[in-house]
Design an enzyme around this catalytic site. Sequence first.
Site, PDB file in Angstrom:
ATOM      1  N   ASP A   1       2.528  15.315 -35.034  1.00  0.00           N
ATOM      2  CA  ASP A   1       1.202  14.747 -35.282  1.00  0.00           C
ATOM      3  C   ASP A   1       0.296  15.870 -35.776  1.00  0.00           C
ATOM      4  O   ASP A   1       0.098  16.869 -35.070  1.00  0.00           O
ATOM      5  CB  ASP A   1       0.694  14.174 -33.950  1.00  0.00           C
ATOM      6  CG  ASP A   1      -0.698  13.586 -34.063  1.00  0.00           C
ATOM      7  OD1 ASP A   1      -1.357  13.730 -35.107  1.00  0.00           O
ATOM      8  OD2 ASP A   1      -1.135  12.986 -33.060  1.00  0.00           O
ATOM      9  N   ILE A   2      -0.262  15.702 -36.947  1.00  0.00           N
ATOM     10  CA  ILE A   2      -1.055  16.790 -37.547  1.00  0.00           C
ATOM     11  C   ILE A   2      -2.286  17.126 -36.713  1.00  0.00           C
ATOM     12  O   ILE A   2      -2.755  18.259 -36.732  1.00  0.00           O
ATOM     13  CB  ILE A   2      -1.420  16.450 -39.013  1.00  0.00           C
ATOM     14  CG1 ILE A   2      -1.739  17.735 -39.779  1.00  0.00           C
ATOM     15  CG2 ILE A   2      -2.538  15.432 -39.096  1.00  0.00           C
ATOM     16  CD1 ILE A   2      -1.752  17.570 -41.274  1.00  0.00           C
TER      17      ILE A   2
ATOM     18  N   VAL B   1      -3.151   8.641 -41.295  1.00  0.00           N
ATOM     19  CA  VAL B   1      -3.473   9.987 -40.828  1.00  0.00           C
ATOM     20  C   VAL B   1      -4.993  10.183 -40.767  1.00  0.00           C
ATOM     21  O   VAL B   1      -5.505  10.891 -39.886  1.00  0.00           O
ATOM     22  CB  VAL B   1      -2.764  11.045 -41.709  1.00  0.00           C
ATOM     23  CG1 VAL B   1      -3.322  11.141 -43.100  1.00  0.00           C
ATOM     24  CG2 VAL B   1      -2.758  12.391 -41.025  1.00  0.00           C
ATOM     25  N   ASP B   2      -5.711   9.552 -41.670  1.00  0.00           N
ATOM     26  CA  ASP B   2      -7.182   9.633 -41.700  1.00  0.00           C
ATOM     27  C   ASP B   2      -7.765   9.120 -40.372  1.00  0.00           C
ATOM     28  O   ASP B   2      -8.602   9.785 -39.737  1.00  0.00           O
ATOM     29  CB  ASP B   2      -7.659   8.767 -42.880  1.00  0.00           C
ATOM     30  CG  ASP B   2      -9.092   9.025 -43.277  1.00  0.00           C
ATOM     31  OD1 ASP B   2      -9.721   9.902 -42.676  1.00  0.00           O
ATOM     32  OD2 ASP B   2      -9.576   8.339 -44.194  1.00  0.00           O
TER      33      ASP B   2
ATOM     34  N   SER C   1      -0.452  10.648 -49.819  1.00  0.00           N
ATOM     35  CA  SER C   1      -0.198   9.471 -50.687  1.00  0.00           C
ATOM     36  C   SER C   1       1.092   8.710 -50.383  1.00  0.00           C
ATOM     37  O   SER C   1       1.370   7.713 -51.036  1.00  0.00           O
ATOM     38  CB  SER C   1      -0.181   9.838 -52.181  1.00  0.00           C
ATOM     39  OG  SER C   1      -1.482   9.959 -52.673  1.00  0.00           O
TER      40      SER C   1
ATOM     41  N   GLY D   1       1.948   7.109 -47.666  1.00  0.00           N
ATOM     42  CA  GLY D   1       1.804   5.995 -46.724  1.00  0.00           C
ATOM     43  C   GLY D   1       1.296   4.762 -47.456  1.00  0.00           C
ATOM     44  O   GLY D   1       1.972   4.222 -48.336  1.00  0.00           O
TER      45      GLY D   1
HETATM   46  P1  ADP Z   1      -2.130   7.739 -47.928  1.00  0.00           P
HETATM   47  O1  ADP Z   1      -3.209   6.695 -48.037  1.00  0.00           O
HETATM   48  O2  ADP Z   1      -2.504   9.039 -48.634  1.00  0.00           O
HETATM   49  O3  ADP Z   1      -0.801   7.217 -48.321  1.00  0.00           O
HETATM   50  P2  ADP Z   1      -1.448   7.537 -45.077  1.00  0.00           P
HETATM   51  O4  ADP Z   1      -2.266   8.027 -43.928  1.00  0.00           O
HETATM   52  O5  ADP Z   1      -1.233   6.077 -45.202  1.00  0.00           O
HETATM   53  O6  ADP Z   1      -2.164   8.159 -46.392  1.00  0.00           O
HETATM   54  O7  ADP Z   1      -0.038   8.248 -45.072  1.00  0.00           O
HETATM   55  C1  ADP Z   1       0.188   9.574 -45.453  1.00  0.00           C
HETATM   56  C2  ADP Z   1       1.287  10.159 -44.590  1.00  0.00           C
HETATM   57  O8  ADP Z   1       0.752  10.567 -43.336  1.00  0.00           O
HETATM   58  C3  ADP Z   1       2.423   9.186 -44.266  1.00  0.00           C
HETATM   59  O9  ADP Z   1       3.656   9.873 -44.422  1.00  0.00           O
HETATM   60  C4  ADP Z   1       2.175   8.842 -42.802  1.00  0.00           C
HETATM   61  O10 ADP Z   1       3.370   8.535 -42.115  1.00  0.00           O
HETATM   62  C5  ADP Z   1       1.621  10.168 -42.308  1.00  0.00           C
HETATM   63  N1  ADP Z   1       0.886  10.152 -41.036  1.00  0.00           N
HETATM   64  C6  ADP Z   1       0.283   9.133 -40.402  1.00  0.00           C
HETATM   65  N2  ADP Z   1      -0.284   9.565 -39.254  1.00  0.00           N
HETATM   66  C7  ADP Z   1      -0.016  10.891 -39.159  1.00  0.00           C
HETATM   67  C8  ADP Z   1      -0.298  11.920 -38.193  1.00  0.00           C
HETATM   68  N3  ADP Z   1      -1.004  11.665 -37.085  1.00  0.00           N
HETATM   69  N4  ADP Z   1       0.150  13.175 -38.438  1.00  0.00           N
HETATM   70  C9  ADP Z   1       0.847  13.461 -39.561  1.00  0.00           C
HETATM   71  N5  ADP Z   1       1.146  12.551 -40.503  1.00  0.00           N
HETATM   72  C10 ADP Z   1       0.717  11.285 -40.305  1.00  0.00           C
END
Ligand code: ADP
Length: 188
Positions: A21-22, A44-45, A128, A130
């Site tokens: 988890d970032i 992730v946002d 991008s 996700g």
């Molecule tokens: P985007 O709209 O740029 O595609 P997303 O958040 O939908 O952004 O997804 C981008 C990547 O981040 C995906 O691979 C998703 O699985 C990943 N992700 C989601 N939550 C987390 C987290 N807490 N830590 C790291 N990566 C995450």
Amino acid sequence: MKSSNQLNHNLSARIDVIQGDITQQQVDAIVNAANESLLGGGGVDGAIHRAAGKQLLEECRTLGGCSSGEAKITKGYKLPAKWVIHTVGPIWRGGNNGEDDLLRSCYRHSLNLAEKKGIRTIAFPAISTGVYRFPLDRATKIAINEVKQFLRENLSFEQVIFVCFGDDSYRCYFKNVSELVPLRGIKN
Ligand code: ADP
């Protein structure tokens, strides 16, 4: 003191791939895959805003949004990371609409902004890949190649961590880093 010639030519020691988890990463800055409003979203946002607390949204409101391919910086508030770099990845529209260049630009602008702020360690999510549906393998190669180029040009930058959330993402990054990043100790 070591000279820059002794330090940091070793790309494989400066690029790491982990599954996790970032928001938990103990680095100078984490990168957020945001949307153009910078006012929060899912994926992730959402995780970054939840972990950083309400003050992050308050600061984001002052930034006036962000175009695709660009990056803006805020403080990290309750996160372990001191800074959050918000970048807006391209939405995948089949691949002939500048998606590759825009994704490259996200990595380049995030890293240039980090360098200007004196940041030396940074963690990236798979921007991008996700909700924005950029094909994972293609996005991963772009991410790694852009980071490689930046690290070669910025020898004082210490560490880039690719944080993969799921198994597929981790496997893909692991495979591509093994292929694209020269082994420890070999200059390239
Ligand atoms: P985007 O709209 O740029 O595609 P997303 O958040 O939908 O952004 O997804 C981008 C990547 O981040 C995906 O691979 C998703 O699985 C990943 N992700 C989601 N939550 C987390 C987290 N807490 N830590 C790291 N990566 C995450």
